[in-house]
Design an enzyme around this catalytic site. Structure first.
Site, PDB file in Angstrom:
ATOM      1  N   ASP A  49       0.835  -1.200   0.000  1.00 15.32           N
ATOM      2  CA  ASP A  49       0.000   0.000   0.000  1.00 15.32           C
ATOM      3  C   ASP A  49       0.871   1.252   0.000  1.00 15.32           C
ATOM      4  O   ASP A  49       0.598   2.229  -0.713  1.00 15.32           O
ATOM      5  CB  ASP A  49      -0.917  -0.024   1.222  1.00 15.32           C
ATOM      6  N   GLU A 121      -1.833  -5.320  -3.805  1.00 19.03           N
ATOM      7  CA  GLU A 121      -0.854  -4.572  -3.008  1.00 19.03           C
ATOM      8  C   GLU A 121       0.255  -5.499  -2.517  1.00 19.03           C
ATOM      9  O   GLU A 121       1.432  -5.103  -2.472  1.00 19.03           O
ATOM     10  CB  GLU A 121      -1.549  -3.898  -1.834  1.00 19.03           C
TER      11      GLU A 121
END
Length: 226
Positions: A49, A121
């Site tokens: 992320d 991610e």
């Protein structure tokens, strides 16, 4: 460590070959499949992320050297939100190689936005850990592609934008109503209506309530602004 033919094909789809294949295996392992001897992808997701965020910040600054922070922030949010990550995951058929527990398999986990977005991610983080920031940046820019340059000039969250439109005209906040829910429990399809006190409304259909609400809000806002 050798990886399966499916993961080898996945490497081809993302254009990256792992020097440490165990990182890829971990990236596609959901928590429902973890064991004391098998790590899941949650820690990689946390890292990915942040890597994605940095890549997107740099890319947006490079794409528009005159944009203000107020213009860049909504574009950034549109590119890194879970739905965007899930769309990219579908583009590379990430769902096909996810390692899921029985409960997630039964409930259609391979198609869920949350699982796909998280795994995307995690894959970014795995590439970062395996090949460094340059490799992760190349991966993100390649997979996100034209999304970066085609992100809407005003990419605000549609529900927020519609609420702000209503507030500016001293109207109550929009109301979202579930019109229909179809399909099996593991793969429902929702039709949601976004309605204003003035009587204007628009409906949209999607695989999650959140996505349908966003689409309905966007459709209504576009009609109002026309």
């Amino acid at each position: 460590m050798k990886i399966s033919a499916e993961l080898k094909a996945f490497e081809g789809r993302i254009g990256y070959s792992f020097k440490e294949p165990a990182l890829l295996v971990r990236a596609v392992t959901h928590s429902s499949m973890s064991t004391p001897n098998r790590d899941d992808n949650q820690r990689l997701e946390f890292l990915g992320d942040r890597v994605l965020g940095l890549v997107m910040c740099e890319a947006l600054l490079e794409a528009d050297k005159q944009a203000s922070e107020g213009q860049l922030a909504p574009r950034f949010n549109a590119l890194v939100r879970k739905e965007a990550c899930a769309d990219v995951a579908r583009q590379i058929d990430l769902g096909a190689v996810l390692k899921l527990g029985r409960s997630e398999m039964i409930s259609g986990g391979r198609r869920k936005n949350a699982l796909l977005g998280d795994a995307m991610e995690a894959v970014i983080a795995a590439v970062y850990r395996d090949g460094g920031f340059a490799a992760a940046k190349d991966l993100v820019l390649r997979l996100w592609g034209n999304r970066i340059h085609e992100v809407e000039e005003d990419a605000r969250d549609a529900k927020t934008a519609l609420q702000e439109w209503a507030q500016a005209r001293k109207l109550p906040p929009p109301v979202y109503r579930e019109v229909t829910r179809k399909g099996p429990d593991h793969a429902p399809v929702f039709t949601i209506s976004a309605e204003l006190k003035t009587g204007e409304s628009e409906a949209a259909t999607a695989a999650s309530k959140r996505a349908a609400e966003q689409a309905a809000a966007k459709a209504l806002l576009q009609r109002l602004e026309r």
